[in-house]
Design an enzyme around this catalytic site. Structure first.
Site, PDB file in Angstrom:
ATOM      1  N   SER A   1     -96.777  -2.411  -1.414  1.00 58.52           N
ATOM      2  CA  SER A   1     -96.286  -1.430  -0.448  1.00 58.52           C
ATOM      3  C   SER A   1     -95.113  -1.974   0.349  1.00 58.52           C
ATOM      4  O   SER A   1     -94.890  -3.175   0.437  1.00 58.52           O
ATOM      5  CB  SER A   1     -97.404  -1.040   0.521  1.00 58.52           C
ATOM      6  OG  SER A   1     -98.575  -0.724  -0.182  1.00 58.52           O
ATOM      7  N   GLN A   2     -94.411  -1.026   0.963  1.00 63.68           N
ATOM      8  CA  GLN A   2     -93.299  -1.346   1.850  1.00 63.68           C
ATOM      9  C   GLN A   2     -93.848  -2.101   3.073  1.00 63.68           C
ATOM     10  O   GLN A   2     -94.858  -1.687   3.630  1.00 63.68           O
ATOM     11  CB  GLN A   2     -92.750   0.013   2.271  1.00 63.68           C
ATOM     12  CG  GLN A   2     -91.445   0.044   2.928  1.00 63.68           C
ATOM     13  CD  GLN A   2     -91.037   1.496   3.180  1.00 63.68           C
ATOM     14  OE1 GLN A   2     -91.544   2.421   2.520  1.00 63.68           O
ATOM     15  NE2 GLN A   2     -90.167   1.694   4.124  1.00 63.68           N
TER      16      GLN A   2
END
Ligand code: SAH
Length: 214
Positions: free
Chosen positions: A62-63
């Site tokens: 994920s970011q």
């Protein structure tokens, strides 16, 4: 070299703050975990950018700002036992490990679990246990949990996970169709039921039932 690394870290933390990650304990936990250790191969040089990146088994890490916002939304305490569904690279679990007593993390892909567990061992993150399991069923043997974090999108918060949340517990889960924008939901379990609030729009890979082939 030394200079580059500290400048990179400052930029990384600045980016997190500017995207709403403001809890000092979450920022400190993210400062301690080097995202570069969790991104390998051709995308390694993008590890400090605020973007999701491909990892093996067709999944994504994920970011960082989303990791920070989800961790913040979980309102963890130092004595908490947390279940993470969707180990992926192991980065989110590693961030959580600095904030709580114990992290159980599960993924349906054995390869991801094996590689993440090797990294946890290497980094001395001894309070994380990674396991191959279908997380849509939770982890009944270790339940109930103070906190549950789902890092794959479900159509609805899975019933078994709601059942494995302690009273007073919090679950954060992206909800919506897998090919659309999803909504990050926070569920609080009270004495008399569940309260839901919508946090923001996100985009995650789908929560898939059953175990993966690899
Ligand atoms: N938290 C991860 C990113 C997760 S990507 C990180 O920090 O890198 C979502 C992960 O959820 C993928 O690895 C996928 O294999 C896993 N997943 C999807 N459905 C699942 C299920 N039913 N049970 C367990 N893991 C699942």
């Amino acid at each position: 070299m030394e200079h580059d690394a500290s400048e990179r870290k400052m930029r990384f933390l600045f980016q997190l703050r500017s995207r709403g990650v403001t809890d000092p304990r979450v920022l400190a936990a993210m400062e301690r975990i080097d995202r570069g250790a969790f991104v390998r191969g051709q995308f390694a040089d993008r590890a400090y950018d605020d973007m999701p990146l491909p990892i093996p088994c067709g999944q994504t890490i994920s970011q960082p700002s989303v990791v920070g916002l989800m961790t913040q939304a979980l309102e963890t305490g130092p004595r908490d036992t947390v279940l993470e569904v969707g180990t992926g690279s192991g980065y989110q679990a590693a961030v959580l490990s600095g904030l709580v007593r114990r992290v159980y993390t599960v993924d349906r892909h054995r390869r991801l679990v094996t590689e993440a567990q090797a990294l946890f061992d290497e980094l001395g993150l001894t309070n994380i246990t990674a396991q191959v399991a279908d997380g849509s069923r939770g982890l009944p043997d270790q339940a109930p949990f103070d906190r549950i974090l789902v890092t794959a999108a479900a159509e609805d918060p899975p019933g078994p996970l709601l059942a494995q949340l302690k009273i007073g517990g919090i679950m954060v889960v992206p909800v919506g169709q897998s090919d659309a924008v999803q909504t990050l939901i926070r569920v609080r379990r009270g004495e008399n039921g569940f309260d839901y609030d919508e946090l923001r729009q996100v985009r995650f890979v789908p929560l898939v039932e059953g175990l993966g082939q690899t």
